[in-house]
Design an enzyme around this catalytic site. Structure first.
Site, PDB file in Angstrom:
ATOM      1  N   PHE A 471       0.811  -1.226   0.000  1.00 28.04           N
ATOM      2  CA  PHE A 471       0.000   0.000   0.000  1.00 28.04           C
ATOM      3  C   PHE A 471       0.844   1.276   0.000  1.00 28.04           C
ATOM      4  CE2 PHE A 471      -2.045  -3.096   3.077  1.00 28.04           C
ATOM      5  CZ  PHE A 471      -2.747  -3.795   2.109  1.00 28.04           C
ATOM      6  N   HIS A 472       1.922   1.311  -0.807  1.00 31.22           N
ATOM      7  CA  HIS A 472       2.794   2.476  -0.843  1.00 31.22           C
ATOM      8  C   HIS A 472       2.951   3.056  -2.252  1.00 31.22           C
ATOM      9  CE1 HIS A 472       5.037   0.752   2.945  1.00 31.22           C
ATOM     10  NE2 HIS A 472       3.835   1.229   3.237  1.00 31.22           N
ATOM     11  N   PRO A 473       1.885   3.273  -3.020  1.00 32.77           N
ATOM     12  CA  PRO A 473       2.072   3.831  -4.363  1.00 32.77           C
ATOM     13  C   PRO A 473       2.533   5.288  -4.305  1.00 32.77           C
ATOM     14  CG  PRO A 473      -0.264   3.745  -3.826  1.00 32.77           C
ATOM     15  CD  PRO A 473       0.455   3.030  -2.711  1.00 32.77           C
TER      16      PRO A 473
END
Length: 541
Positions: A471-473
């Site tokens: 969840f780190h775009p």
């Protein structure tokens, strides 16, 4: 016909991790007016406050956009759910609550890419400005800010043993991941306040909601940026089925994240010309980099069965255990319901030639097939490991001129050889840690991917089977001065006046760790830049 709601000095699109900070800092000047638009609803949902509630806020349309990736070749044809916050506080309302800055070399690298003012020494004061660290205030940490940071409120025998095992391999035990070089192992610090999630809405927005110069509108999905020539002058949005518009006397500021900000730019005619024209959108300004350069951390979830100890699996699968966990939380604000998704962190090198750690472990006293599924019916732990600096690059591209249509999201995980090599080496390092003496009494047995995977090719395929987003775009409106850059070092959109992007999308390269608190830092710094530019413009007039 659109209803015009008013005119403001600043319109901020997105009330997430960056938007709440910007709203607080910019509205501190009583001479300016600020409109904050949020597509989602308010954050008064019990599963936002209870830390383990991320299990019920992710992939929940009340709080999440519920995006999905395209088919990923590197993940052997799988499609991933791709959570992004759609609620006041944005991703800080649904994320893992881990406080992490990354490494000094990340920010020094941004400066070396042609972005003055973004080195580690430049950004450290902005991290400290926001920080309310209950443990210390020193040259690296502050206690006068709004962003609460606390130690974990529980520990696990199996995680302590993993930490001891890592130390046997030369990975030191440390106390603090946030002093510039995070090599070592420690329990994560979390954004909680006495066992309750501390999101940016509670930290930055709610304390200033009564300012007369700040207007917050929820349920408002931005559909288009309005332009006068090449200057942004307002925002069209939809609320309750009605079309609305707001005028910006000063600036429009996009803070909708690495998916939402490039999507809105493309819908508004800023981006790759061919893409826009293919959807019938007139090109206002061609910027080929809008939506490109997508980077994310792929976590490889290696699972081991254990014995002679208890893990969360047993408690979660027992009615008595679940009741006990609930009572422990509601009576004392302790226990497993205070858990971030991961408790123990470990930063290591996939090979000794690395200057700084390129792997991050999120170690958990539980195992499951994927988030949202039940825990496995046997005692186990998960050593999830990600490549901190992937070379693979993906994109975010609109699929329609309809603002309600989800964009195509393609991270392109494991699409280059260097990332496949790091993935294989990461699994091998995990096996060496678990084989160390400190773990022996728990008789760990590899459950996923399985000991039958040995060669580089086999391990790469296994990584594709068990890997998932952490969840780190970032990076889809990258900062810089090259042809692919979308914003300059002052976060102004190149070639367009009165328009900025302030969120994780401006990162030219991903930080070496969790990305939420770096996004808050970006907003802190941007607020200073915006105020400086306003003063300079006023002085000229």
């Amino acid at each position: 016909m659109s209803e015009k709601i008013d005119s403001f000095d600043y319109i901020i699109v997105g009330a997430g991790s960056a938007g709440c900070v910007l709203a607080n800092r910019l509205s501190a000047d009583p001479e300016v007016t600020v409109l904050l638009l949020e597509a989602g609803v308010t954050d008064n949902y019990i599963w936002i406050r209870i830390p383990i509630g991320y299990l019920y806020t992710q992939n929940n349309p009340r709080t999440d956009w519920c995006f999905k990736t395209d088919i990923e070749a590197g993940l052997n044809g799988r499609v991933l759910e791709y959570p992004r916050g759609r609620v006041l506080g944005g991703c800080s309302s649904i994320n893992g609550m881990i406080y992490m800055r990354g490494q000094a070399r990340d920010y020094d690298g941004w400066r070396q890419l042609g972005n003055p003012g973004w080195s580690w020494d430049d950004v450290l004061p902005y991290f400290k400005r926001s920080e309310d660290n209950v443990e210390c205030a020193d040259e690296f940490h502050g206690q006068d800010g709004e962003w609460r940071i606390e130690p974990m409120r529980l520990s696990w025998e199996i995680l302590d043993a993993f930490r001891d095992a890592a130390a046997e391999l030369g990975i030191p035990k440390i106390d603090d991941f946030n002093r510039g070089n995070n090599e070592g192992s420690a329990y994560f610090r979390v954004n909680q306040h006495r066992g309750v999630r501390w999101n940016t809405a509670r930290a930055f927005l709610r304390p200033v909601m009564n300012r007369p110069n700040l207007k917050v509108v929820t349920g408002a999905q931005a559909s288009h940026i309005r332009f006068a020539g090449r200057r942004a002058v307002g925002v069209d949005f939809v609320r309750g089925g009605a079309s609305c518009q707001a005028e910006a006397r000063g600036e429009v500021i996009l803070a909708s994240g690495a998916i939402g900000s490039p999507q809105l730019l493309q819908l508004s005619g800023i981006g790759p010309g061919g893409l826009l024209q293919s959807h019938g959108i007139a090109v206002v300004h061609e910027l080929a980099g809008v939506g490109e350069n997508l980077q994310d951390h792929l976590q490889i979830r290696v699972v081991f069965k254990v014995s002679n100890t208890r893990t969360l699996n047993e408690r979660a699968n027992s009615l008595v255990g679940r009741i006990g966990m609930g009572l422990e939380y509601f009576l004392f604000k302790r226990g497993p319901l205070t858990m971030a998704p991961s408790q123990l962190g470990c930063f290591a090198k996939s090979d000794r030639a690395r200057e700084t750690p390129n792997l991050e472990y999120h170690v958990q006293p539980l195992s499951l097939d994927k988030f949202g599924d039940p825990c496995h019916p046997f005692p186990a732990f998960t050593a999830s490991v990600c490549n901190l600096r992937p070379d693979s690059r993906g994109y975010v591209r609109i699929t329609s001129a309809d603002p309600a249509a989800h964009p195509a999201i393609r991270p392109n995980y494991l699409s280059v050889e260097s990332d496949r090599r790091v993935a294989a080496d990461a699994i091998r390092l995990t096996r060496r840690i678990v084989a160390a003496k400190a773990m022996a009494r728990f008789t760990p047995a590899e459950y996923r991917p399985g000991v039958q995977f040995r060669t580089d090719e086999e391990l790469t395929r296994a990584a594709g089977d068990i890997g998932t987003t952490i969840f780190h775009p970032v990076g889809t409106c990258k900062m810089g001065s090259d042809a692919a850059a979308v914003v300059d070092a002052r976060l102004a959109v190149r070639g367009i006046g009165s328009l900025r992007v302030v969120d994780a999308s401006i990162m030219p390269t991903i930080t070496s760790g969790n990305t939420n608190s770096p996004t808050i830092m970006i907003a802190e710094k941007a607020a200073d830049v915006i105020r400086e530019d306003r003063r300079a413009a006023t002085a000229v007039q």
